[in-house]
Design a protein around this motif. Structure first.
Motif, short mmCIF file in Angstrom:
data_model
loop_
_atom_site.label_atom_id
_atom_site.label_comp_id
_atom_site.label_asym_id
_atom_site.label_seq_id
_atom_site.Cartn_x
_atom_site.Cartn_y
_atom_site.Cartn_z
N PRO A 193 1.20 61.14 85.98
CA PRO A 193 2.44 61.91 86.04
C PRO A 193 2.18 63.35 85.59
CG PRO A 193 2.45 60.46 84.14
CD PRO A 193 1.24 60.10 84.94
N ILE A 249 6.94 56.43 80.66
CA ILE A 249 6.32 55.28 81.32
C ILE A 249 5.20 54.65 80.50
CG2 ILE A 249 6.92 56.06 83.65
CD1 ILE A 249 4.06 56.78 84.09
N THR A 250 4.69 55.38 79.53
CA THR A 250 3.67 54.76 78.67
C THR A 250 4.31 54.10 77.45
OG1 THR A 250 3.30 56.87 77.55
CG2 THR A 250 1.79 56.31 79.34
N GLY A 251 5.63 54.15 77.38
CA GLY A 251 6.31 53.43 76.30
C GLY A 251 6.37 54.20 75.00
N ARG A 252 6.35 55.53 75.09
CA ARG A 252 6.41 56.32 73.86
C ARG A 252 7.84 56.65 73.45
NH1 ARG A 252 1.26 57.00 75.71
NH2 ARG A 252 -0.32 57.29 74.12
N PHE A 253 8.79 56.52 74.36
CA PHE A 253 10.21 56.53 73.98
C PHE A 253 10.99 55.87 75.10
CE2 PHE A 253 10.17 60.33 76.62
CZ PHE A 253 11.37 60.23 77.29
N MET A 283 9.50 49.21 84.56
CA MET A 283 8.56 50.15 85.17
C MET A 283 7.55 49.41 86.03
SD MET A 283 8.27 52.94 82.28
CE MET A 283 8.53 51.76 81.02
N GLN A 284 7.22 48.18 85.60
CA GLN A 284 6.29 47.39 86.41
C GLN A 284 6.92 47.11 87.78
OE1 GLN A 284 6.53 46.80 83.07
NE2 GLN A 284 4.49 47.63 82.74
N ALA A 290 6.75 50.19 89.84
CA ALA A 290 5.37 50.39 90.29
C ALA A 290 5.02 49.41 91.41
CB ALA A 290 4.41 50.22 89.12
N ILE A 327 2.82 58.85 90.09
CA ILE A 327 3.69 58.84 88.90
C ILE A 327 3.14 57.88 87.85
CG2 ILE A 327 5.99 58.15 88.05
CD1 ILE A 327 6.27 60.73 89.49
N PHE A 328 2.61 56.73 88.29
CA PHE A 328 2.17 55.74 87.31
C PHE A 328 0.70 55.87 86.91
CE2 PHE A 328 6.10 53.84 88.80
CZ PHE A 328 6.68 53.52 87.58
N THR A 329 -0.02 56.78 87.55
CA THR A 329 -1.40 56.98 87.10
C THR A 329 -1.59 58.37 86.51
OG1 THR A 329 -2.06 57.64 89.33
CG2 THR A 329 -2.44 55.34 88.72
N GLU A 378 5.47 60.96 81.44
CA GLU A 378 4.33 60.23 80.88
C GLU A 378 4.74 59.48 79.60
OE1 GLU A 378 0.41 60.94 81.39
OE2 GLU A 378 -0.05 61.28 79.30
#
Lengths: 239, 295
Positions: free
Chosen positions: B281, B290-294, B250-251, B254, B277-279, B287
């Protein structure tokens, strides 16, 4: 707060965000207590209590440094995105506002020391009365602003922004009242100036509380409303 | 085209009074019911347009009704968890899926207005126009020079040897590789480092003057420095080419892209400007991913 800090695949990241959030909420509660204590010291002419507030301000300074350290750590290690990124940015700004609120509480405590720890005659209560009266409103604003951040409640945050507009009006009225004392007795000029500075400290606290609320709205809604008037903020929230 | 899904799944759509409750809702990624792509699927200057694209592998549908423009001189990143269909969709854009017998594609994909799935379309020139770079660097077992020269030769793009020499040099320069390989052009491409091999593959793709370059996880086998070089190259190439990249990083999405498309279980969930999308979504699934929740 639940949706900010739950559910990361990496659980230690959750813990770090949760801890950061809670540290700032706790700092918010602490500065609220400092304002209450500072104003009470003024009402009670309590020098010990005022000295305590002055010392406590150092605690908030050190929490601010600790929060900045945690933020740097999370950015470097986790590369936060989206809501997590907004949380990190908002938390840093909110902590900075809380630290400044702590500074203003210290100013009020110093006013107590200035009035009652010297050979000069202190001002009469009628002259001081606007400070505790407006402090009630300001403390409520700080409390609600910290609640709004703790619960990620943009509605409550908006209420704080509205309250700040009312506070500004009250401040103007209080200053007008003070000027009447000055007109009646020019010798009160020293006290009037000091009390004006006390009122100014409360006005700054209200303004910082409103900024805490505005940063919370940024965190929750992703909209930067720092420089928007309340009507525009309301429209943004309804979008 | 703006499509909107149900309010509960769209972040920030809730009225103020209901904000807290709605924000607390979560979407189970395994059972989420899709109701339309969030965001604008169109590009200001579309180079390729895909509409209503479905893809099946045998009986199993891998892509569901995806519509997306690939804009001129933009880098569009396609992200999503493994198996979300992002690579499958990318491979549709130059008919790489034709090589898989059980794969069936329906819908419409156009390159500059021309339907690339028209049965009269010749895939050989198509793949020159829409080049591809793969996850693992795969230079031909030939010299560095011939890796670049092969495409222009078979497509008849050059006449003389000196023309070909010039093309090889200019291509390697565009790929930022010339100074590193100019003294060993006759040595095998496979002898280069991983990062150099990947840049050689990018050079090979641009040697035939494509309009679009597809990149499927181009840096996943590279170290951070080689990755940075490839990303720098992508940024330079964007001036003249259109790039679609599939990435797990994702980095990286971005860093390099202007637009980002998020895929989930074969659906295009959200597409928008990368900054947004990265600030902020709009879709809960985007969200959470990209925030690493799944993922």
């Amino acid at each position: 707060m639940e949706e900010i800090t739950s559910g990361h695949t990496i659980k230690s990241y959750d813990r770090e965000l949760r801890m950061l959030h809670q540290t700032v909420v706790d700092a918010g509660r602490q500065v609220e207590m400092q304002i209450v204590q500072a104003v009470k010291s003024l009402e009670d002419e309590d020098l010990d209590s005022a000295n305590e507030v002055v010392l406590q301000d150092k605690d908030i300074d050190s929490i601010e440094l600790q929060v900045d350290d945690q933020i740097i750590h999370i950015i470097a290690r986790r590369q936060p995105m989206a809501k997590d990124l907004r949380e990190i940015i908002a938390v840093g700004k909110i902590m900075s506002d809380l630290e400044r609120i702590g500074d203003q509480a210290r100013r009020i405590a110093r006013l107590t020391l200035h009035f009652y720890d010297s050979d000069n005659s202190p001002p009469g209560y009628a002259l001081v009365a606007d400070i505790p009266r407006l402090a009630l409103q300001v403390v409520e604003m700080v409390h609600k602003a910290v609640d709004a951040f703790a619960d990620l409640d943009s509605r409550l945050a908006f209420e704080v922004i509205r309250m700040n507009s009312r506070l500004d009006e009250e401040m103007k009225a209080a200053l007008r009242r003070l000027s009447t004392y000055l007109m009646e007795d020019a010798r009160s000029v020293g006290h009037v100036v000091d009390i004006t500075l006390g009122l100014r400290a409360l006005e700054r606290i209200g303004s910082h509380a409103a900024y805490v609320a505005r940063h919370t709205i940024f965190l929750v809604k992703g909209k930067d409303v720092r420089h928007e008037d309340p009507e525009t903020v309301q429209r943004e929230l309804m979008d | 085209m703006n499509t909107t899904v149900d309010a509960a799944a769209v972040i920030g759509a809730a009225p103020v009074a209901e904000a807290r409750n709605e924000e607390a809702e979560t979407v189970n990624p395994a059972v989420y019911e899709f109701t339309g792509t969030v965001g604008d699927i169109t590009a200001a200057q579309p180079r390729m347009t895909a509409r209503n694209v479905d893809v099946w592998y045998g009986d199993k549908q891998a892509i569901f009704d995806v519509g997306l423009d690939i804009g001129q001189n933009e880098i569009i990143a396609m992200i999503g968890p493994s198996g979300c269909g992002k690579s499958t969709f990318l491979r549709c854009l130059n008919r790489m899926n034709d090589t898989i017998d059980i794969c069936r594609v329906s819908g419409e994909i156009r390159l500059g207005g021309e339907d690339i799935y028209d049965r009269r379309m010749d895939v050989v020139p198509l793949r020159a126009q829409v080049g591809m770079v793969f996850q693992k660097p795969n230079p031909f077992p030939k010299s560095i020079y011939d890796n670049i020269a092969y495409g222009p030769r078979i497509h008849g793009l050059v006449g003389s040897k000196s023309e070909l020499d010039d093309l090889v040099e200019s291509t390697l320069r565009k790929a930022g590789l010339w100074d590193e390989v100019k003294d060993r052009l006759e040595q095998p491409g496979t002898g280069l480092s991983g990062g150099q091999q990947q840049r050689l593959c990018i050079a090979r793709a641009i040697a035939v003057s494509p309009e679009v370059i597809l990149m499927d996880e181009p840096c996943s086998a590279l170290d951070p420095i080689a990755t940075a070089r490839v990303e720098e190259l992508m940024e330079e190439l964007r001036e003249n080419y259109t790039i679609a990249i599939v990435t797990h990083s994702m980095q990286q999405a971005a860093r390099v892209s202007q637009r980002t498309a998020y895929f989930h279980l074969g659906r295009l969930i959200e597409v928008g400007n990368t900054d947004d999308i990265f600030t902020q979504p709009r879709h809960r699934l985007t969200e959470d991913y990209i925030t690493g929740r799944f993922g």
